[in-house]
Design a protein around this motif. Structure first.
Motif, mmCIF file in Angstrom:
data_model
loop_
_atom_site.group_PDB
_atom_site.id
_atom_site.type_symbol
_atom_site.label_atom_id
_atom_site.label_comp_id
_atom_site.label_asym_id
_atom_site.label_seq_id
_atom_site.Cartn_x
_atom_site.Cartn_y
_atom_site.Cartn_z
ATOM 1 N N LYS A 1 -26.487 -50.718 14.353
ATOM 2 C CA LYS A 1 -26.691 -49.297 14.089
ATOM 3 C C LYS A 1 -25.191 -48.505 13.978
ATOM 4 O O LYS A 1 -24.893 -47.674 12.906
ATOM 5 N N CYS B 1 -20.814 -43.513 20.057
ATOM 6 C CA CYS B 1 -21.653 -42.933 21.233
ATOM 7 C C CYS B 1 -20.768 -42.594 22.175
ATOM 8 O O CYS B 1 -21.262 -41.658 22.948
ATOM 9 N N LYS C 1 -30.202 -49.254 7.776
ATOM 10 C CA LYS C 1 -30.851 -48.373 8.804
ATOM 11 C C LYS C 1 -31.653 -47.245 8.235
ATOM 12 O O LYS C 1 -31.342 -46.293 7.248
ATOM 13 N N GLU D 1 -32.177 -42.368 12.700
ATOM 14 C CA GLU D 1 -31.378 -42.281 13.818
ATOM 15 C C GLU D 1 -31.938 -41.593 14.793
ATOM 16 O O GLU D 1 -33.076 -40.844 14.891
ATOM 17 N N CYS E 1 -33.901 -41.424 18.814
ATOM 18 C CA CYS E 1 -35.073 -41.918 19.505
ATOM 19 C C CYS E 1 -35.905 -40.719 20.464
ATOM 20 O O CYS E 1 -35.316 -39.833 20.990
ATOM 21 N N CYS F 1 -31.820 -45.606 29.674
ATOM 22 C CA CYS F 1 -30.975 -45.549 28.609
ATOM 23 C C CYS F 1 -30.474 -44.027 28.419
ATOM 24 O O CYS F 1 -31.085 -43.131 28.956
ATOM 25 N N ILE G 1 -29.242 -43.298 25.151
ATOM 26 C CA ILE G 1 -28.985 -43.283 23.647
ATOM 27 C C ILE G 1 -29.458 -41.756 23.332
ATOM 28 O O ILE G 1 -28.895 -41.314 22.363
ATOM 29 N N ARG H 1 -27.212 -39.788 20.555
ATOM 30 C CA ARG H 1 -27.702 -39.983 19.149
ATOM 31 C C ARG H 1 -28.906 -39.124 18.904
ATOM 32 O O ARG H 1 -29.345 -38.917 17.522
ATOM 33 N N SER I 1 -33.103 -49.612 13.532
ATOM 34 C CA SER I 1 -33.128 -48.251 13.827
ATOM 35 C C SER I 1 -33.409 -48.237 15.208
ATOM 36 O O SER I 1 -33.104 -49.271 15.821
ATOM 37 N N GLN I 2 -33.585 -47.057 16.152
ATOM 38 C CA GLN I 2 -33.727 -47.298 17.489
ATOM 39 C C GLN I 2 -35.284 -47.588 17.752
ATOM 40 O O GLN I 2 -35.259 -47.982 18.866
ATOM 41 N N ASP I 3 -35.993 -47.006 16.965
ATOM 42 C CA ASP I 3 -37.563 -47.519 17.234
ATOM 43 C C ASP I 3 -38.002 -47.368 15.727
ATOM 44 O O ASP I 3 -38.672 -46.537 15.198
ATOM 45 N N TYR J 1 -35.991 -54.097 16.223
ATOM 46 C CA TYR J 1 -36.132 -52.840 17.214
ATOM 47 C C TYR J 1 -37.563 -52.536 16.926
ATOM 48 O O TYR J 1 -37.810 -51.154 16.671
#
Length: 458
Positions: A18, A81, A148, A151, A153, A160, A162, A166, A196-198, A244
């Protein structure tokens, strides 16, 4: 330092796929505005470092990269990040440790990065459109690319950070995603890796709003996205690989496409653990018992399915019984590709406040036991391919032979298929004419170890 008329930018890209896509977007914009890139520090007018800030080792790697760029060049813009991460006192980590950087941004901030570039290195001119390919600048080999689709989550897993870096889930409209996919395929890409994240939650934030794909109304949702990608790539022209993917019921909708050969029979599912109590402390969205049922259902629909996952051993409060439960889950689930991390505290994660923190040696010992069990499972699973024909994508050809990947192998994280060349010189010459980087080939699998396959061109 560069003395040419055209300004040059050095680039260091760290972290996950990502983050790699973020780097590609920044490089694309740089190219569009007429900047050139430099592969050396002394050939650059400034350097951009795209950082990772997920685990301690990645934080240190990023800080070291920033320090090196400052020492070698002196003009550094930091993004990614780590740029959004703060220490216990609430101070920005990058600015505190490296106060001489020109600017710091968080992840997914290409426009903000470009504003800082313009401030410190004005853009040279407005170039012609054809300076940049339609699909943008890519850091991956030309025959595969990451796509991607969103963006951020919406989950708040306790280990986590993230979402704090993000943000919440922001899905790209399906029409926009499909236009990028089509552009990549036209440019010769043979494998699209959806990230993606999810991925399973794609479109939730948009309430699955309808967008337009080639003039047709299509919902922005994972099922429809995979269906559209399958139509775009065709059965044998290119691959689509899903990463993911959280184990929601909606995953069942894409399994028939995998069984029909329209999408690779491959799922990257981050289970993280199996015991319900540990998953609850992790604040994960699925329970272990349901996951076993899901895996059985998926394999009933698509027997050739390859499942990759990641787990954490030694999470705070994990008892020996709970860890043994995880090992039992492994034996029953029979996952193909698995990675395991010994739990490591991350600054800002709520798991740090949980009771029952385990000693480092216990965490690492459990990680080793976990991998010992999984290695036997992986070896048994991979041997089922021996004697079969496999369609593979060629990544490299060298003096030792060909290096390829099957449907079960994502680049850089899974195994390889090593294609053995003939022994005679004349046959080897003909063999080389048949095997090209970025092309598909059919291989008869002749051997396997716990991770890789060997075979001959069929």
């Amino acid at each position: 330092m560069n003395t040419s008329v055209i300004p040059r930018v050095g680039f260091v890209s760290l972290g996950c796929p990502k983050a790699l896509v973020d780097s590609e977007q920044i490089l694309t914009q740089l190219r569009a505005e007429g900047y050139e890139t430099s592969k050396t520090y002394d050939g650059a007018d400034l350097v951009i470092v795209n950082t990772c800030g997920f685990i301690d080792a990645a934080v240190q790697e990023s800080l070291d990269a920033i320090g090196e760029a400052l020492a070698e060049n002196g003009k550094v813009i930091v993004t990614g990040c780590l740029g959004a991460k703060k220490d216990a006192a609430g101070d920005d980590i990058v600015a505190k440790i490296h106060p001489k950087v020109l600017a710091v941004t968080g992840p997914h901030a290409s426009q903000e990065v470009m504003r800082h570039v313009h401030l410190h290195l004005p853009k040279p001119h407005d170039p012609f459109v054809d300076l940049v390919p339609d699909h943008g600048v890519k850091l991956t080999p030309s025959h595969y690319a990451y796509l991607k689709i969103s963006e951020g989550c919406n989950h708040r897993c306790s280990f986590c950070i993230i979402p704090s870096m993000r943000g919440d889930l922001v899905s790209r409209p399906i029409g926009e995603v499909m236009r990028e996919a089509e552009s990549l395929l036209k440019a010769g890409v043979k494998e699209l890796l959806v990230i993606s994240q999810d991925t399973s939650a794609y479109g939730v934030d948009l309430r699955y709003r309808t967008d337009f794909v080639a003039g047709r109304p299509v919902k922005t949702r994972m099922t429809e996205l995979v269906q559209e990608l399958a139509t775009l790539t065709g059965r044998d022209e290119a691959w689509v690989r899903l990463h993911y993917v959280y184990p929601y019921p909606s995953v069942n909708d894409v399994l028939p496409l995998m069984a029909e050969g329209k999408v690779l029979p491959y799922l990257d599912v981050p289970f993280q653990h199996a015991h319900p109590d540990v998953l609850k402390r992790m604040k994960r969205p699925a329970s272990g018992e349901k996951n076993l049922d899901r895996i059985r259902e998926w394999r009933e629909v698509c027997p050739d399915l390859t499942i990759r996952s990641t787990f954490i051993a030694g999470f705070p409060g994990e008892t020996e019984a709970e860890f043994q439960y995880l090992l039992d889950f492994l034996e029953e689930a029979q996952l193909d590709r698995v990675g395991c991390f010994a739990y490591s505290p991350v600054d800002g994660a709520t798991a740090n406040a949980l009771d029952g923190a385990l000693p480092v040696e216990v965490r690492e010992e459990r990680q080793a036991r976990f991998m010992a069990v999984q290695e036997g499972i992986s070896a048994r699973r991979i041997r089922r391919h021996v004697g079969k024909l496999q369609r593979v994508l060629i990544d490299d050809v060298n003096a030792e032979g060909g290096v390829a990947r099957s449907f079960a192998d994502a680049p850089e994280i899974d195994g390889n298929v090593f294609i053995q060349p003939p022994t005679s010189a004349s046959a080897r010459l003909a063999w080389r004419q048949k095997i090209k980087v970025g092309s598909f080939a059919t291989v008869r699998i002749t051997g396997a170890d716990g991770h890789d396959l060997w075979g001959d061109l069929a």
